[in-house]
Design an enzyme around this catalytic site. Structure first.
Site, PDB file in Angstrom:
ATOM      1  N   LYS A 103       0.891  -0.980  -0.114  1.00  0.00           N
ATOM      2  CA  LYS A 103       0.056  -0.129  -0.043  1.00  0.00           C
ATOM      3  C   LYS A 103       1.017   1.224   0.071  1.00  0.00           C
ATOM      4  O   LYS A 103       1.953   1.403   0.613  1.00  0.00           O
ATOM      5  CB  LYS A 103      -0.838   0.080   1.202  1.00  0.00           C
ATOM      6  CG  LYS A 103      -2.014   1.005   1.110  1.00  0.00           C
ATOM      7  CD  LYS A 103      -3.320   0.237   0.266  1.00  0.00           C
ATOM      8  CE  LYS A 103      -4.561   1.089   0.153  1.00  0.00           C
ATOM      9  NZ  LYS A 103      -5.523   0.175  -0.437  1.00  0.00           N
ATOM     10  N   GLY A 217     -19.642   7.372   2.402  1.00  0.00           N
ATOM     11  CA  GLY A 217     -18.869   7.534   1.244  1.00  0.00           C
ATOM     12  C   GLY A 217     -19.435   7.429   0.093  1.00  0.00           C
ATOM     13  O   GLY A 217     -19.963   6.325  -0.127  1.00  0.00           O
ATOM     14  N   GLY A 219     -17.818   7.911  -3.128  1.00  0.00           N
ATOM     15  CA  GLY A 219     -16.767   7.644  -4.157  1.00  0.00           C
ATOM     16  C   GLY A 219     -16.746   6.679  -5.285  1.00  0.00           C
ATOM     17  O   GLY A 219     -17.936   6.235  -5.314  1.00  0.00           O
ATOM     18  N   ASN A 220     -15.614   6.219  -5.513  1.00  0.00           N
ATOM     19  CA  ASN A 220     -15.842   5.240  -6.610  1.00  0.00           C
ATOM     20  C   ASN A 220     -16.474   4.013  -6.070  1.00  0.00           C
ATOM     21  O   ASN A 220     -17.224   3.461  -6.543  1.00  0.00           O
ATOM     22  CB  ASN A 220     -14.238   4.798  -6.901  1.00  0.00           C
ATOM     23  CG  ASN A 220     -13.928   3.391  -7.695  1.00  0.00           C
ATOM     24  OD1 ASN A 220     -14.384   2.466  -7.123  1.00  0.00           O
ATOM     25  ND2 ASN A 220     -13.999   3.600  -8.742  1.00  0.00           N
ATOM     26  N   GLY A 222     -18.380   3.706  -2.868  1.00  0.00           N
ATOM     27  CA  GLY A 222     -19.732   3.853  -2.326  1.00  0.00           C
ATOM     28  C   GLY A 222     -20.922   4.370  -3.409  1.00  0.00           C
ATOM     29  O   GLY A 222     -22.066   3.967  -3.485  1.00  0.00           O
TER      30      GLY A 222
HETATM   31  P1  NAD Z   1     -12.911   7.955  -3.057  1.00  0.00           P
HETATM   32  O1  NAD Z   1     -11.738   8.805  -2.759  1.00  0.00           O
HETATM   33  O2  NAD Z   1     -13.340   7.468  -4.414  1.00  0.00           O
HETATM   34  O3  NAD Z   1     -13.913   8.046  -2.295  1.00  0.00           O
HETATM   35  C1  NAD Z   1     -14.136   8.122  -0.704  1.00  0.00           C
HETATM   36  C2  NAD Z   1     -15.310   8.571  -0.329  1.00  0.00           C
HETATM   37  O4  NAD Z   1     -15.377   8.801   1.243  1.00  0.00           O
HETATM   38  C3  NAD Z   1     -15.744  10.066  -0.689  1.00  0.00           C
HETATM   39  O5  NAD Z   1     -17.115  10.449  -0.867  1.00  0.00           O
HETATM   40  C4  NAD Z   1     -15.097  11.005   0.619  1.00  0.00           C
HETATM   41  O6  NAD Z   1     -15.793  12.250   0.739  1.00  0.00           O
HETATM   42  C5  NAD Z   1     -15.732  10.032   1.651  1.00  0.00           C
HETATM   43  N1  NAD Z   1     -15.144  10.192   2.909  1.00  0.00           N
HETATM   44  C6  NAD Z   1     -13.925  10.396   3.033  1.00  0.00           C
HETATM   45  N2  NAD Z   1     -13.721  10.437   4.520  1.00  0.00           N
HETATM   46  C7  NAD Z   1     -14.981  10.516   5.212  1.00  0.00           C
HETATM   47  C8  NAD Z   1     -15.646  10.581   6.274  1.00  0.00           C
HETATM   48  N3  NAD Z   1     -14.920  10.526   7.475  1.00  0.00           N
HETATM   49  N4  NAD Z   1     -17.002  10.587   6.536  1.00  0.00           N
HETATM   50  C9  NAD Z   1     -17.857  10.075   5.621  1.00  0.00           C
HETATM   51  N5  NAD Z   1     -17.256  10.059   4.236  1.00  0.00           N
HETATM   52  C10 NAD Z   1     -15.906  10.016   4.098  1.00  0.00           C
HETATM   53  O7  NAD Z   1     -12.279   6.645  -2.670  1.00  0.00           O
HETATM   54  P2  NAD Z   1     -12.687   4.869  -3.002  1.00  0.00           P
HETATM   55  O8  NAD Z   1     -11.932   4.445  -3.877  1.00  0.00           O
HETATM   56  O9  NAD Z   1     -14.153   4.877  -3.039  1.00  0.00           O
HETATM   57  O10 NAD Z   1     -12.252   4.220  -1.384  1.00  0.00           O
HETATM   58  C11 NAD Z   1     -13.080   4.055  -0.365  1.00  0.00           C
HETATM   59  C12 NAD Z   1     -12.817   2.975   0.567  1.00  0.00           C
HETATM   60  O11 NAD Z   1     -12.985   1.668  -0.147  1.00  0.00           O
HETATM   61  C13 NAD Z   1     -11.571   3.101   1.272  1.00  0.00           C
HETATM   62  O12 NAD Z   1     -11.419   2.661   2.421  1.00  0.00           O
HETATM   63  C14 NAD Z   1     -10.531   2.224   0.169  1.00  0.00           C
HETATM   64  O13 NAD Z   1      -9.546   1.801   0.800  1.00  0.00           O
HETATM   65  C15 NAD Z   1     -11.545   1.190  -0.110  1.00  0.00           C
HETATM   66  N6  NAD Z   1     -11.377   0.328  -1.298  1.00  0.00           N
HETATM   67  C16 NAD Z   1     -11.427   0.893  -2.551  1.00  0.00           C
HETATM   68  C17 NAD Z   1     -10.904   0.014  -3.563  1.00  0.00           C
HETATM   69  C18 NAD Z   1     -11.019   0.897  -4.974  1.00  0.00           C
HETATM   70  O14 NAD Z   1     -11.046   0.005  -5.957  1.00  0.00           O
HETATM   71  N7  NAD Z   1     -11.163   2.079  -5.054  1.00  0.00           N
HETATM   72  C19 NAD Z   1     -10.827  -1.075  -3.330  1.00  0.00           C
HETATM   73  C20 NAD Z   1     -10.900  -1.905  -2.340  1.00  0.00           C
HETATM   74  C21 NAD Z   1     -11.177  -1.160  -1.049  1.00  0.00           C
END
Ligand code: NAD
Length: 430
Positions: A103, A217, A219-220, A222
């Protein structure tokens, strides 16, 4: 040691006891192979030079090249990155992938950078770790606040330094630079596949209604999951991002995630902000609530899809969902998990729930190596089969050993790594 890292180590210790691992092996699997911590200088638009702390932790390559995302996060710290690198080892092992775990991260609030600054910082990160990554060494991917555009800059910088276009050096690329169809939605899609299996097996009564969902959340992960679940007949009752949270108002049956997404897109254009803005309360006249209220909402399924430690001993006893699908990494602390289990809440562990991303990253890397590209339906079909196979094995272990799904997942994952470690030792490869 950070709380998050301590929690991951506790999960490993419990599984190791069940597996009766010897201390040598246990020590080996808990310790990262390499920890890189460095400073990236960045010339800001105002001419000042600022430095940013950055990390890459390579936890294990026993099963194959290191694999894991890079996050841009103002709270990033070495303990968090070590914990996340370990989780990647267990995730790739659980899914039977030929990868290890790693990571990376930069301690930065990327919302405060201009597009040029963001590009320069991303290229600087690659220059710093260039000698330690590559298609058969360590293959980074996107995570929080990193996206296909950032990965494009990173591939370009890596390829320049290498003197050859090397798409297999990163995953999560856009399609036009040899990304995989389906990668953008893969993590969410994998989570939806597992959730459907859990409902079939453990909550069949939910099949006859529209199960209610709250997602932290947007983002990608949620955001895509909200859209997938809505299309599958689930009722999305509440959503949030780091700035705000909304719930369906009393007149609405549920939120429309596409309307919320469009609203966000509009905000991004208005503010000319590069990253997402705040979940907007204008979408369909929904009501603003707090992030704490979202987590405690009376819904069938709660989906933390933001950051770690969100469900902890201070709020665990107020959680009312029947199922928690851990799409974020480490969203539930060990202390909270005990409280939730006493309440009979079923937790679908992160290393299984959110593994769809790394599964399709593997398929992307494979397509790059083979130089042959598949339609989205084929990619997602393969990913679905791999997710379901892993789920069935976890369920079997959970039933046979009378342990939680998390413990079953760790047992399966650690067993594979420990076996390979012992084989390599026997062959004197390490
Ligand atoms: P992202 O940056 O696209 O989205 C993150 C979201 O979380 C955003 O909407 C942000 O505003 C919100 N957020 C951040 N802090 C917050 C808080 N304190 N309260 C509420 N919302 C909050 O990131 P992502 O890629 O969607 O990743 C989200 C989670 O999923 C992370 O824990 C990441 O490690 C995990 N994850 C992501 C992937 C991937 O393929 N992108 C794969 C496995 C796990």
């Amino acid at each position: 040691m950070s709380d998050f890292l301590q929690d991951v180590q506790k999960h490993i210790d419990i599984a190791a006891q069940t597996l009766k691992l010897n201390l040598d092996v246990l020590q080996n699997i808990k310790t990262p192979n390499r920890i890189l911590q460095f400073i990236i200088p960045l010339k800001r638009d105002n001419g000042a030079v600022e430095t940013f702390l950055a990390f890459r932790v390579q936890h294990s390559n026993i099963l194959g090249p290191y694999k894991g995302g890079i996050r841009y996060f103002s709270e990033a710290n070495i303990g968090e990155i070590k914990a996340l690198a370990g989780l990647m080892t267990w995730k790739t092992s659980l899914l039977g992938l030929p990868f290890g775990g790693a990571k990376g991260g930069i301690k930065v609030n990327s919302l405060l950078l201009s597009r040029r600054e963001l590009e320069e910082l991303s290229r600087g990160y690659v220059r710093a770790i260039f000698n330690f990554i590559g298609p058969y060494v360590d293959i980074p991917a996107p995570d929080i606040n990193t996206n296909p555009q950032i990965i494009t800059w990173m591939v370009d910088e890596y390829s320049k330094l290498k003197g050859d276009f090397t798409p297999a050096s990163f995953t999560g690329k856009p399609i036009n630079i040899e990304g995989s169809r389906g990668r953008e939605v893969a993590t969410a899609y994998g989570g939806a596949v597992i959730l459907k299996k859990i409902i079939d097996d453990y909550f069949p009564k939910l099949l006859n209604k529209h199960p209610t969902v709250a997602i932290q959340g947007f983002g990608n992960v949620g955001g895509n999951l909200a859209k997938i679940l809505q299309m599958a007949g689930f009722s999305i009752m509440a959503l949030s991002d780091s700035n705000s949270a909304i719930q369906a108002n009393s007149k609405q049956k549920a939120l429309n995630p596409t309307a919320v997404y469009n609203c966000l897109k509009e905000n991004v254009m208005i503010s000319n902000c590069y990253c997402v803005g705040s979940v907007c309360s204008r979408a369909g006249g929904s009501q603003l609530i707090s992030n704490a209220e979202l987590l405690e909402k009376e819904v069938d399924i709660l989906i933390p899809a933001a950051i770690e430690g969100q469900i902890n001993k201070s709020n665990a006893d107020r959680i009312k969902a029947k199922i928690i699908l851990e799409m974020a990494n480490g969203p539930i602390t060990v202390e909270a998990e005990e409280i939730l289990e006493d309440k009979g809440i079923l937790i679908i562990p992160d290393i299984l729930a959110n593994a769809g991303g790394v599964v399709v990253s593997y398929l992307e890397w494979f397509q790059n190596i083979e130089q042959s590209y598949w339609p989205e339906v084929d990619v997602l079909e393969r990913a679905k089969k791999m997710m379901i196979d892993a789920y069935e094995e976890v369920k079997k272990i959970a039933i046979e050993r009378k342990v939680s799904l998390r413990q079953a997942a760790y047992i399966k994952a650690i067993e594979r790594v420990a076996r390979e470690l012992n084989l390599k030792k026997a062959r004197r490869e390490i």
